[in-house]
Design a protein around this motif. Structure first.
Motif, PDB file in Angstrom:
ATOM      1  N   ILE A   7       1.671  -4.362  -0.946  1.00  0.00           N
ATOM      2  CA  ILE A   7       2.528  -5.079   0.005  1.00  0.00           C
ATOM      3  C   ILE A   7       2.400  -4.437   1.378  1.00  0.00           C
ATOM      4  O   ILE A   7       2.545  -3.231   1.523  1.00  0.00           O
ATOM      5  CB  ILE A   7       3.995  -5.083  -0.466  1.00  0.00           C
ATOM      6  N   GLU A 106      -0.349 -14.356   0.201  1.00  0.00           N
ATOM      7  CA  GLU A 106      -0.516 -13.637  -1.064  1.00  0.00           C
ATOM      8  C   GLU A 106      -1.863 -14.006  -1.657  1.00  0.00           C
ATOM      9  O   GLU A 106      -2.197 -15.191  -1.786  1.00  0.00           O
ATOM     10  CB  GLU A 106       0.602 -13.951  -2.048  1.00  0.00           C
ATOM     11  N   ARG A 132      -0.156  -8.749  -0.809  1.00  0.00           N
ATOM     12  CA  ARG A 132       0.840  -9.559  -0.105  1.00  0.00           C
ATOM     13  C   ARG A 132       0.987  -9.008   1.310  1.00  0.00           C
ATOM     14  O   ARG A 132       1.299  -7.841   1.498  1.00  0.00           O
ATOM     15  CB  ARG A 132       2.172  -9.506  -0.832  1.00  0.00           C
TER      16      ARG A 132
END
Length: 184
Positions: A7, A106, A132
């Motif tokens: 992330i 994503e 992501r």
């Protein structure tokens, strides 16, 4: 092995890049935040679709929410090397985070299992690895423009069939295998 979800909430850079010469290029998407670098490999068509869909999403966000678009960053960032992909992209998803005014990209790894809409942006322990990335509208717009430049930097299209031309030409399906200079 447990699923890995990389992330990047506010990356320094998110870019598309290639390794190799036109006609033999490998395509990558890369997120960079300080010394943290995550690269994923993908197909040229995936980069083109991602750029196109980002452009559509940006236009929709501007239309619906009145967001303002600053000027596009036209710098040509290069991939951080060595490029060591974490996975090959299978499924891609886009979302608008209205609270943070960010676009969420994503990228999911290729998997044998069926990937459903619910799998995208899911943080459960099972499922494909994922990258992501949260982007501002400006960052998303700059990525899309940069990705389009990467795509167009490849081999020129044949004027007859639009397939890529190799330096030594190609057998054009529109000419039924004949070259223009052939008489016979």
């Amino acid at each position: 092995m447990d699923r890995q979800v990389f992330i990047f909430r506010s990356p320094d850079r998110f870019l598309a890049g290639t390794v190799g010469q036109p006609g033999d290029r490998e395509f990558y998407l890369q997120a960079v935040d300080g010394s943290r670098v995550v690269s994923v490999s993908c197909e040229k068509q995936q980069v083109a679709v991602l750029a196109d869909k980002l452009g559509s999403l940006i236009g929709e966000v501007v239309r619906r929410f009145g967001e303002k678009l600053p000027a596009i960053d036209t710098t040509e960032p290069a991939l951080e090397t060595p490029v060591d992909p974490e996975f090959r992209v299978g499924t891609m998803g886009l979302a608008w985070d209205g609270e943070g005014s960010r676009i969420v990209v994503e990228l999911l790894a290729i998997t044998e299992a069926d990937v459903t809409e619910e799998s995208v942006l899911d943080d459960s322990a099972d499922g494909p690895d994922a990258l992501r990335v949260f982007l501002s509208l400006n960052e998303a717009q700059s990525f899309a423009a940069q990705a389009e430049r990467i795509i167009s930097a490849g081999r020129p299209p044949c004027p007859l069939c639009s397939n890529p031309l190799n330096p030594d030409g190609h057998i054009c399906p529109r000419l039924n295998g004949y070259h223009r200079g052939d008489r016979g």
